[in-house]
Scaffold this motif. Structure first.
Motif, PDB file in Angstrom:
ATOM      1  N   UNK A 150      -3.067   7.009  -6.646  1.00  0.00           N
ATOM      2  CA  UNK A 150      -2.501   7.987  -5.732  1.00  0.00           C
ATOM      3  C   UNK A 150      -1.354   7.341  -4.971  1.00  0.00           C
ATOM      4  N   UNK A 151      -0.236   8.027  -4.939  1.00  0.00           N
ATOM      5  CA  UNK A 151       0.923   7.518  -4.212  1.00  0.00           C
ATOM      6  C   UNK A 151       1.220   8.444  -3.030  1.00  0.00           C
ATOM      7  N   UNK A 152       1.514   7.819  -1.890  1.00  0.00           N
ATOM      8  CA  UNK A 152       1.857   8.571  -0.690  1.00  0.00           C
ATOM      9  C   UNK A 152       3.342   8.459  -0.411  1.00  0.00           C
ATOM     10  N   UNK A 153       3.896   9.493   0.183  1.00  0.00           N
ATOM     11  CA  UNK A 153       5.288   9.446   0.601  1.00  0.00           C
ATOM     12  C   UNK A 153       5.467  10.254   1.878  1.00  0.00           C
ATOM     13  N   UNK A 154       6.060   9.602   2.867  1.00  0.00           N
ATOM     14  CA  UNK A 154       6.363  10.255   4.136  1.00  0.00           C
ATOM     15  C   UNK A 154       7.747  10.876   4.093  1.00  0.00           C
TER      16      UNK A 154
END
Length: 124
Positions: free
Chosen positions: A1-5
């Motif tokens: 899982x990759x997060x991006x703000x």
């Protein structure tokens, strides 16, 4: 899982911004999520987090009463509503996995920034 703000920008003191944390490859509702920030020349700081287990929210001392973290599971997103912004809120903001609370305040212990972050600049 990759997060991006996302959602950062330039805002005047006293203004508001809403940051968004999105995920690819997974479901944010399966994780506790933190917002942390890093300003030049300063230590990384815990801003806010939301628990996976009960959805409880926690904040850093410097943002209590001004920032609000929330989830929108339908949109697979976590938000950080920032009001009454101050110049000292200027930093790169990251969303991260996990939520560490020490002495009633969000900590960065065991929390690592994900993605490139989003720049928030508070200046007149």
């Amino acid at each position: 899982v990759q997060l991006q703000a996302s959602g950062g920008g330039l805002v005047q003191p006293g203004g508001s911004l809403r940051l968004s944390c999105g995920a690819s490859g997974g479901t944010l509702a399966d994780y506790a999520i933190s917002w942390i920030r890093q300003a030049p020349g300063k230590e990384r700081e815990g801003v806010a987090c939301v628990m996976r287990s009960d959805g409880s929210t926690h904040y850093g001392d410097s943002v209590k009463g001004r920032f609000t973290i929330s989830r929108d599971n339908a949109k697979n997103a976590v938000y950080l509503q920032m009001n009454s912004l101050k110049p000292e809120d200027t930093a790169v903001y990251y969303c991260s996995f996990g939520c560490t609370v020490l002495a009633g305040s969000v900590s960065v212990l065991g929390i690592h920034p994900e993605g490139n972050g989003t720049q928030v600049t508070v200046s007149s």
